[in-house]
Motif scaffolding. Structure first.
Motif, mmCIF file in Angstrom:
data_model
loop_
_atom_site.group_PDB
_atom_site.id
_atom_site.type_symbol
_atom_site.label_atom_id
_atom_site.label_comp_id
_atom_site.label_asym_id
_atom_site.label_seq_id
_atom_site.Cartn_x
_atom_site.Cartn_y
_atom_site.Cartn_z
ATOM 1 N N GLY A 58 51.882 19.869 73.708
ATOM 2 C CA GLY A 58 51.393 20.319 75.004
ATOM 3 C C GLY A 58 49.916 20.055 75.218
ATOM 4 N N GLY A 59 49.293 19.246 74.366
ATOM 5 C CA GLY A 59 47.878 18.948 74.502
ATOM 6 C C GLY A 59 46.982 19.778 73.609
ATOM 7 N N PHE A 60 47.579 20.681 72.839
ATOM 8 C CA PHE A 60 46.784 21.609 72.027
ATOM 9 C C PHE A 60 46.125 20.927 70.831
ATOM 10 C CE2 PHE A 60 50.215 24.043 74.078
ATOM 11 C CZ PHE A 60 49.453 24.893 74.853
ATOM 12 N N ASN A 61 46.815 19.956 70.229
ATOM 13 C CA ASN A 61 46.223 19.281 69.073
ATOM 14 C C ASN A 61 45.021 18.426 69.476
ATOM 15 O OD1 ASN A 61 47.871 19.880 66.552
ATOM 16 N ND2 ASN A 61 49.483 19.382 68.017
ATOM 17 N N LEU A 62 45.093 17.774 70.635
ATOM 18 C CA LEU A 62 43.922 17.023 71.087
ATOM 19 C C LEU A 62 42.789 17.959 71.493
ATOM 20 C CD1 LEU A 62 45.201 13.876 73.033
ATOM 21 C CD2 LEU A 62 43.801 13.970 70.975
ATOM 22 N N GLN A 63 43.116 19.142 72.035
ATOM 23 C CA GLN A 63 42.063 20.109 72.337
ATOM 24 C C GLN A 63 41.331 20.509 71.061
ATOM 25 O OE1 GLN A 63 40.916 21.341 75.375
ATOM 26 N NE2 GLN A 63 39.291 22.187 74.093
ATOM 27 N N ILE A 64 42.073 20.664 69.963
ATOM 28 C CA ILE A 64 41.435 20.945 68.672
ATOM 29 C C ILE A 64 40.466 19.822 68.311
ATOM 30 C CG2 ILE A 64 41.841 21.167 66.186
ATOM 31 C CD1 ILE A 64 44.513 22.516 66.851
ATOM 32 N N ALA A 65 40.905 18.587 68.516
ATOM 33 C CA ALA A 65 40.051 17.439 68.185
ATOM 34 C C ALA A 65 38.771 17.455 69.014
ATOM 35 C CB ALA A 65 40.820 16.138 68.424
ATOM 36 N N TRP A 66 38.906 17.670 70.330
ATOM 37 C CA TRP A 66 37.717 17.665 71.200
ATOM 38 C C TRP A 66 36.759 18.809 70.829
ATOM 39 C CZ3 TRP A 66 38.771 13.156 72.469
ATOM 40 C CH2 TRP A 66 39.907 12.746 73.160
ATOM 41 N N SER A 67 37.308 20.010 70.643
ATOM 42 C CA SER A 67 36.453 21.176 70.394
ATOM 43 C C SER A 67 35.757 21.105 69.044
ATOM 44 C CB SER A 67 37.279 22.466 70.493
ATOM 45 O OG SER A 67 37.760 22.662 71.812
ATOM 46 N N THR A 68 36.500 20.719 68.004
ATOM 47 C CA THR A 68 35.874 20.638 66.685
ATOM 48 C C THR A 68 34.933 19.445 66.596
ATOM 49 O OG1 THR A 68 37.804 19.437 65.810
ATOM 50 C CG2 THR A 68 37.757 21.842 65.524
ATOM 51 N N GLY A 69 35.290 18.348 67.268
ATOM 52 C CA GLY A 69 34.393 17.192 67.301
ATOM 53 C C GLY A 69 33.088 17.512 67.990
ATOM 54 N N ARG A 70 33.188 18.255 69.092
ATOM 55 C CA ARG A 70 31.985 18.673 69.822
ATOM 56 C C ARG A 70 31.108 19.568 68.946
ATOM 57 N NH1 ARG A 70 29.971 16.428 74.434
ATOM 58 N NH2 ARG A 70 28.977 17.933 75.811
ATOM 59 N N ALA A 71 31.737 20.562 68.307
ATOM 60 C CA ALA A 71 30.981 21.502 67.468
ATOM 61 C C ALA A 71 30.298 20.781 66.313
ATOM 62 C CB ALA A 71 31.912 22.595 66.939
ATOM 63 N N ALA A 72 31.030 19.888 65.653
ATOM 64 C CA ALA A 72 30.463 19.167 64.513
ATOM 65 C C ALA A 72 29.341 18.235 64.942
ATOM 66 C CB ALA A 72 31.571 18.382 63.802
ATOM 67 N N GLY A 73 29.521 17.531 66.055
ATOM 68 C CA GLY A 73 28.510 16.591 66.531
ATOM 69 C C GLY A 73 27.225 17.279 66.912
ATOM 70 N N VAL A 74 27.346 18.398 67.623
ATOM 71 C CA VAL A 74 26.159 19.146 68.043
ATOM 72 C C VAL A 74 25.418 19.706 66.817
ATOM 73 C CG1 VAL A 74 25.413 21.260 69.201
ATOM 74 C CG2 VAL A 74 27.020 19.712 70.340
ATOM 75 N N ALA A 75 26.158 20.312 65.893
ATOM 76 C CA ALA A 75 25.521 20.910 64.719
ATOM 77 C C ALA A 75 24.895 19.857 63.818
ATOM 78 C CB ALA A 75 26.571 21.724 63.935
ATOM 79 N N ALA A 76 25.570 18.730 63.637
ATOM 80 C CA ALA A 76 25.015 17.667 62.797
ATOM 81 C C ALA A 76 23.727 17.099 63.393
ATOM 82 C CB ALA A 76 26.058 16.561 62.618
ATOM 83 N N ALA A 77 23.702 16.941 64.711
ATOM 84 C CA ALA A 77 22.498 16.418 65.376
ATOM 85 C C ALA A 77 21.348 17.401 65.249
ATOM 86 C CB ALA A 77 22.787 16.145 66.845
ATOM 87 N N GLU A 78 21.634 18.668 65.377
ATOM 88 C CA GLU A 78 20.592 19.680 65.272
ATOM 89 C C GLU A 78 20.017 19.737 63.853
ATOM 90 O OE1 GLU A 78 22.557 23.155 66.718
ATOM 91 O OE2 GLU A 78 22.067 22.735 68.818
ATOM 92 N N GLU A 79 20.870 19.514 62.850
ATOM 93 C CA GLU A 79 20.398 19.530 61.468
ATOM 94 C C GLU A 79 19.572 18.283 61.169
ATOM 95 O OE1 GLU A 79 22.365 19.137 57.051
ATOM 96 O OE2 GLU A 79 22.938 20.839 58.281
ATOM 97 N N ALA A 80 20.076 17.129 61.648
ATOM 98 C CA ALA A 80 19.398 15.870 61.384
ATOM 99 C C ALA A 80 18.058 15.806 62.113
ATOM 100 C CB ALA A 80 20.287 14.693 61.785
#
Length: 395
Positions: A373-395
């Motif tokens: 129903g689209g839930f697995n891709l929502q997981i991908a978008w949300s976790t990808g967003r969280a990881a990308g933002v946090a990694a950029a802030e650390e770097a």
């Protein structure tokens, strides 16, 4: 791609390692090529459709929810539509439009895309220092593993990310298929190719009812598949420990009293014919011999000789046709992977490793999976967003 975009938007210098000839290979086959990219619903409903470790995703969903995903892609020039069950698709019905929009955004942000396969993490003094690929070494202050699971390995999901996570000290829970076709004990071979729409399905675990749904299924040479079966498989998580069987309701729109009247009408119409010729108006021709076999009524018995008890037994079969399940198909045939990097070892707000500084995870590599129903891709978008933002802030 979402992790790379999110990091680059914050000014990070990003390199994306991609072993395939093009980006988004698995994304492009989702939703039968249409890409069911999310489910247009709220956070409680999103979490309610994640049977394993759903609470872990609350923070990621809160920061980048389904509506945020829809706005994100529409801002990238992809018009969206919401269909039955709140499933969201591109108006064009082309998954390629989603991956192409992400590629355009990567290019505009200056993300460096390298055709290489990551082989190992470089870790020193408890912190990531880079990645070694098949072709080159890539120094980095932060690394996001978004390598997927082990389903559809031809798309690049080969389990390499899980191996690298384990080598870094992380626990990887057992990997198996979810949203996967099911094997039976030979019924599928008899009914191969038969597709049934608008049927009911109930799943039993050790004779206890655990799930019920309504929709479409198909019989295959190995057993059963189709949307109804894939969704049901996500609830069948203890093969080897528990026994599973299904009951199919061929006539869910008719309650037993109405269906019994329908049987009486048909039996009166065919009263002087053999029983095997009396069900043509009720069932697909290919299904009739199997229903008769399970009913244990002589197919050559004249309809007018069928007893009330036999008719009641037939009624029960039509409403609760039994199928014993032998097990799931291999994980390589699954839509998603269940299992992955243990969530207790990941910060739920940032997707950062709790064991290695500068290491992040996103998507199917994590031990979370959802229903269709689209839930697995929502997981991908949300976790990808969280990881990308946090990694950029650390770097």
């Amino acid at each position: 791609m979402m992790a790379a975009v999110s990091a680059a938007e914050l000014g990070a210098s990003v390199t994306l390692l991609e072993p395939n000839e093009r980006l988004g290979k698995k994304l492009n086959i989702t939703g039968k090529g249409r890409c069911n990219l999310t489910n247009n619903t709220g956070i409680p409903e999103l979490m309610g459709n994640i049977p394993r470790n759903g609470k872990f995703l609350y923070s990621a969903f809160s920061r980048f929810n389904a509506q945020d995903v829809m706005v994100f892609f529409e801002d990238l020039g992809v018009p969206l539509k919401t269909e039955r069950g709140n499933r969201v698709f591109p108006v064009s019905d082309r998954a390629f439009d989603i991956s192409a929009a992400l590629e355009r955004r990567l290019k505009k942000l200056g993300v460096r895309v390298v055709r290489d396969r990551a082989k190992s993490l470089e870790i020193q003094d408890g912190a990531v220092r880079g990645v070694t690929g098949e072709e080159n070494r890539y120094p980095a202050e932060a690394v996001i593993l978004a390598t997927g699971g082990v389903s559809y390995p031809a798309t690049g999901s080969t389990g390499e990310g899980h191996r690298m996570a384990a080598e870094a000290g992380h626990t990887v829970t057992p990997l198996r298929g979810s949203l996967v076709p099911l094997r039976d004990f030979g019924l599928g071979k008899t009914l191969q190719g038969l597709s049934l729409r608008n049927v009911g399905l109930t799943v039993f675990e050790n004779s206890k009812k655990i799930y019920t749904d309504f929709g479409e299924l198909v019989f295959t040479h190995f057993g059963l598949s189709g949307p109804l079966i894939l969704s049901a498989s996500a609830h069948m998580r203890r093969f080897g420990e528990r026994a599973y069987h299904l009951e199919i309701d061929f006539k869910p729109a008719l309650d037993e009293a109405v269906l019994d009247r329908r049987l009486l009408t048909d039996f009166e119409k065919y009263q002087n014919q053999d029983f095997c010729n009396a069900l043509d108006g009720l069932l697909p021709k290919k299904l009739i011999p199997e229903v008769i076999r399970v009913s244990d009524i002589d197919p050559r018995r004249k309809v007018h000789d069928i007893t009330r008890e036999q008719r009641r037994g037939l009624l029960q079969i039509l409403k609760r046709f039994p199928v014993v399940i032998a097990g799931p198909c291999p994980v390589t045939d699954a839509i998603v992977t269940s299992g992955g990097v243990k969530v207790k070892e990941i910060n739920p707000a940032s997707m950062a490793s709790k064991l290695v500084d500068g290491l992040y995870f996103a998507g199917e590599i994590i031990d979370v999976d959802a229903y269709t129903g689209g839930f697995n891709l929502q997981i991908a978008w949300s976790t990808g967003r969280a990881a990308g933002v946090a990694a950029a802030e650390e770097a």
